[in-house]
Enzyme design. Structure first.
Site, PDB file in Angstrom:
ATOM      1  N   THR A 185      25.919  51.274  53.361  1.00  9.53           N
ATOM      2  CA  THR A 185      24.923  52.294  53.702  1.00  9.53           C
ATOM      3  C   THR A 185      24.110  52.566  52.443  1.00  9.53           C
ATOM      4  O   THR A 185      24.625  52.450  51.333  1.00  9.53           O
ATOM      5  CB  THR A 185      25.590  53.612  54.119  1.00  9.53           C
ATOM      6  OG1 THR A 185      26.365  54.087  53.009  1.00  9.53           O
ATOM      7  CG2 THR A 185      26.493  53.432  55.321  1.00  9.53           C
ATOM      8  N   GLU A 329      26.464  52.272  60.398  1.00  7.48           N
ATOM      9  CA  GLU A 329      27.810  52.431  60.964  1.00  7.48           C
ATOM     10  C   GLU A 329      27.888  52.034  62.427  1.00  7.48           C
ATOM     11  O   GLU A 329      28.957  51.946  63.013  1.00  7.48           O
ATOM     12  CB  GLU A 329      28.268  53.891  60.826  1.00  7.48           C
ATOM     13  CG  GLU A 329      28.609  54.327  59.411  1.00  7.48           C
ATOM     14  CD  GLU A 329      27.409  54.847  58.625  1.00  7.48           C
ATOM     15  OE1 GLU A 329      26.257  54.496  58.981  1.00  7.48           O
ATOM     16  OE2 GLU A 329      27.621  55.596  57.653  1.00  7.48           O
TER      17      GLU A 329
HETATM   18  P1  AMP Z   1      20.780  53.634  58.148  1.00  3.98           P
HETATM   19  O1  AMP Z   1      22.242  53.575  58.174  1.00  3.98           O
HETATM   20  O2  AMP Z   1      20.192  53.353  56.806  1.00  3.98           O
HETATM   21  O3  AMP Z   1      20.187  52.768  59.213  1.00  3.98           O
HETATM   22  O4  AMP Z   1      20.346  55.134  58.462  1.00  3.98           O
HETATM   23  C1  AMP Z   1      20.775  55.793  59.629  1.00  3.98           C
HETATM   24  C2  AMP Z   1      20.082  57.115  59.754  1.00  3.98           C
HETATM   25  O5  AMP Z   1      18.680  56.933  59.923  1.00  3.98           O
HETATM   26  C3  AMP Z   1      20.480  57.899  60.982  1.00  3.98           C
HETATM   27  O6  AMP Z   1      21.684  58.603  60.786  1.00  3.98           O
HETATM   28  C4  AMP Z   1      19.294  58.829  61.164  1.00  3.98           C
HETATM   29  O7  AMP Z   1      19.375  59.953  60.318  1.00  3.98           O
HETATM   30  C5  AMP Z   1      18.144  57.975  60.734  1.00  3.98           C
HETATM   31  N1  AMP Z   1      17.486  57.381  61.896  1.00  3.98           N
HETATM   32  C6  AMP Z   1      17.632  56.147  62.403  1.00  3.98           C
HETATM   33  N2  AMP Z   1      16.828  55.968  63.461  1.00  3.98           N
HETATM   34  C7  AMP Z   1      16.156  57.123  63.647  1.00  3.98           C
HETATM   35  C8  AMP Z   1      15.190  57.585  64.586  1.00  3.98           C
HETATM   36  N3  AMP Z   1      14.701  56.806  65.535  1.00  3.98           N
HETATM   37  N4  AMP Z   1      14.756  58.870  64.458  1.00  3.98           N
HETATM   38  C9  AMP Z   1      15.211  59.666  63.493  1.00  3.98           C
HETATM   39  N5  AMP Z   1      16.106  59.299  62.575  1.00  3.98           N
HETATM   40  C10 AMP Z   1      16.582  58.039  62.648  1.00  3.98           C
END
Ligand code: AMP
Length: 536
Positions: A185, A329
């Site tokens: 992450t 995750e």
């Molecule tokens: P990552 O693990 O880097 O893909 O980040 C995941 C996080 O990105 C999620 O827990 C959300 O906070 C944010 N996220 C992903 N998709 C969206 C979306 N469509 N709208 C708002 N937040 C999002």
């Protein structure tokens, strides 16, 4: 009584075997780091993945070993996805946009045995090589003619490593629960955490992204993942496309609007996927030139909230913008937004409001929203709380890490997002729990405030953050970047909020900046923004 049906392990190599038998000539097209377009079929890809698998054996890599990659979206990277996991080793995709110290932490934590790198990232690795204590060698993903001069120790050339090895072999039988891929992450606070995907979770996730109400890939589609293969496995597209025989187009490092539009046009791309920031560039280019990719019909938007203005811009071009939400995750896809019979019939305004939500879960994923006491909230679209998830492709524990609070409730993963779920099962992210602005005991969604700012014709990008306030605890402020050549005063942008949110939710101040900081995965870097602007 047991059922009497066959049980075949859900392995990643079985996806490639299938593609070879039934879609062997379907193309994988790459815009290479070296420059030219490379194209071949899934059968050629498999032949080279098998050469690679045998080369791994020669390097002493076997089941359970972890192999790092630092690479753009390209055919050699796909060969690594399949060649590494095919022998039971683990393909660890490293995000080159992370800070150098995060990269060395990740490589050392994963104990990567070898790192395969595009030419682009050789200088980066040269700076870190001393710290990468477990790495035995580096393989530069190019041919001899393009090998850079380098100070990296134990360097091999990818094409030479493969050359002359047999293109045939039976993939070894693997347990479907064996580890196949590893992603960290891009945590903006604390250490990056490793998520270790299994063959089974990867195959099930890939099947699910192909659902008609997900990415809906078919043998008539051409998919171009703009989302990098180092960001949660390009959202599963490199596994999902061969599974249905969709043509795969890989843009390499060429991610600007002009390059993407050209590649999409030349290759007949129908479906693409990526984070909102890349679509800002693509839309700006289309607006400038008046030319859109003629076959493009679907853009999957996730990773950050899709602003209403962006969804409208795609709609005007006749391109379906599909909002999706996921996490490292979750492999990453959790929910995705397509209408139901009921919601499709609603008046336009309501239909648009629903389309902006993140969407409904795919079969294989279950979601719930809980209050501070851990009690599940009703599906009423109003009550918001912590979003929890469980499912076949959800992380059960982090790699080489003691159990964290994220897994406190047995069988559920706490996402750290704050959300609502409505009566039709559409989930909407209110905010990341760390980013919600808590003003006088009430919560203000930073996403809502950003969406309003972006709807202003002069605003290109916006970030809403909390500023420490002696009276209210926190108050919202908004930092905006204007479109090139556009003018608007902070007062005008501030006035734009009037009537769009409750008075007390309006930002106290609007600041204009030249640019906004982003994370390695293209999200707004709110920790940094709060450090610069949030101290009051
Ligand atoms: P990552 O693990 O880097 O893909 O980040 C995941 C996080 O990105 C999620 O827990 C959300 O906070 C944010 N996220 C992903 N998709 C969206 C979306 N469509 N709208 C708002 N937040 C999002």
């Amino acid at each position: 009584m047991l059922g009497q049906m066959m049980t075949l392990p859900l392995t990643i190599s079985s996806v490639l075997d299938f593609a070879v038998r039934f879609h062997g000539k379907t193309e994988v097209v790459s815009k290479t780091v070296e420059g030219p377009i490379h194209r071949y079929g899934y059968a050629d890809l498999a032949a080279r993945a098998k050469q690679l698998a045998q080369a791994m054996g020669a390097l002493g890599i076997g089941p359970g070993d972890i192999v790092g990659t630092l690479a753009w979206n390209g055919y050699r990277h796909v060969e690594l996805y399949y060649g590494i996991s095919g022998i039971g080793a683990v393909c660890h995709t490293i995000n080159p946009r992370l800070f150098a110290e995060q990269i060395s932490y990740i490589v050392n934590h994963a104990e990567d045995r070898y790192i395969f790198t595009d030419i682009t990232f050789v200088p980066l690795l040269e700076k870190l090589a001393d710290q990468l204590t477990k790495v035995q060698g580096f393989v530069v993903m190019t041919d001899r003619a393009h090998m850079p001069a380098t100070t990296l120790p134990n360097v091999l050339c990818y094409e030479e490593l493969l050359a002359g090895r047999p293109t045939t072999m039976e993939w070894p039988a693997l347990d479907e629960n064996a580890a196949a891929a590893l992603c960290y992450t891009s945590g903006t606070t604390g250490r990056p955490r490793g998520v270790l995907y299994s063959h089974r979770s990867t195959v099930l996730h890939a099947m699910a992204i192909n659902f008609p109400d997900a990415f809906g890939l078919t043998a008539r589609d051409t998919v171009l993942p703009v989302v990098p293969m180092f960001h949660v496995n390009a959202w599963g597209t490199a596994y999902g496309a061969p599974m249905v025989g969709a043509k795969l187009v890989l843009p390499g490092p060429h991610l600007d609007g002009a390059s993407l539009v050209q590649l999409m046009e030349e290759e007949g791309v129908t479906t693409t996927a990526g984070v909102p920031t890349v679509w800002l560039n693509l839309l700006a280019h289309i607006e400038e030139t008046g030319r859109k990719p003629s076959r493009l019909s679907k853009v999957v938007i996730g990773g950050s909230a899709c602003p209403p203005a962006m969804m409208e811009a795609f709609e005007k071009l006749g391109i379906q913008a599909v909002h999706a939400w996921g996490m490292t995750e979750l492999s990453p896809l959790g929910v995705i937004n397509h209408p139901t019979v009921g919601t499709e019939m609603l008046p336009e305004e309501q239909r648009k409001a629903i389309a902006l939500k993140q969407g409904r879960p795919l079969f294989g994923i279950d979601i719930k929203v809980v209050d501070a006491a851990g009690q599940e909230l009703p599906f009423d679209g109003a009550g918001f709380g912590t979003l929890k998830v469980r499912g076949h492709w959800v992380c059960d524990s982090y790699f080489r890490q003691e159990r964290l609070a994220t897994h406190d409730e047995p069988g559920w993963f706490d996402t750290g997002d704050v959300a609502t779920i409505d009566a039709n099962g559409f989930m909407q992210i209110v905010d990341r729990s760390k980013d919600v602005i808590k003003s006088g005991g009430e919560w203000i969604s930073s996403i809502d405030l950003e969406n309003i700012a972006i709807a202003h014709p002069a605003v290109r990008e916006a970030a809403a953050i909390a500023r420490i306030d002696p009276k209210w605890g926190e108050r919202p402020i908004i930092v905006v970047v204007l479109k090139p050549g556009a003018t608007a005063t902070p007062q005008e942008i501030r006035a734009f909020y009037s009537g769009k949110v409750a008075k007390w939710c309006e930002p106290d101040e609007v600041l204009v900046a030249d640019s906004l900081p982003h994370t390695a995965t293209g999200k707004l870097l709110k920790t940094e923004l709060r450090r610069i602007y949030g101290r009051g």
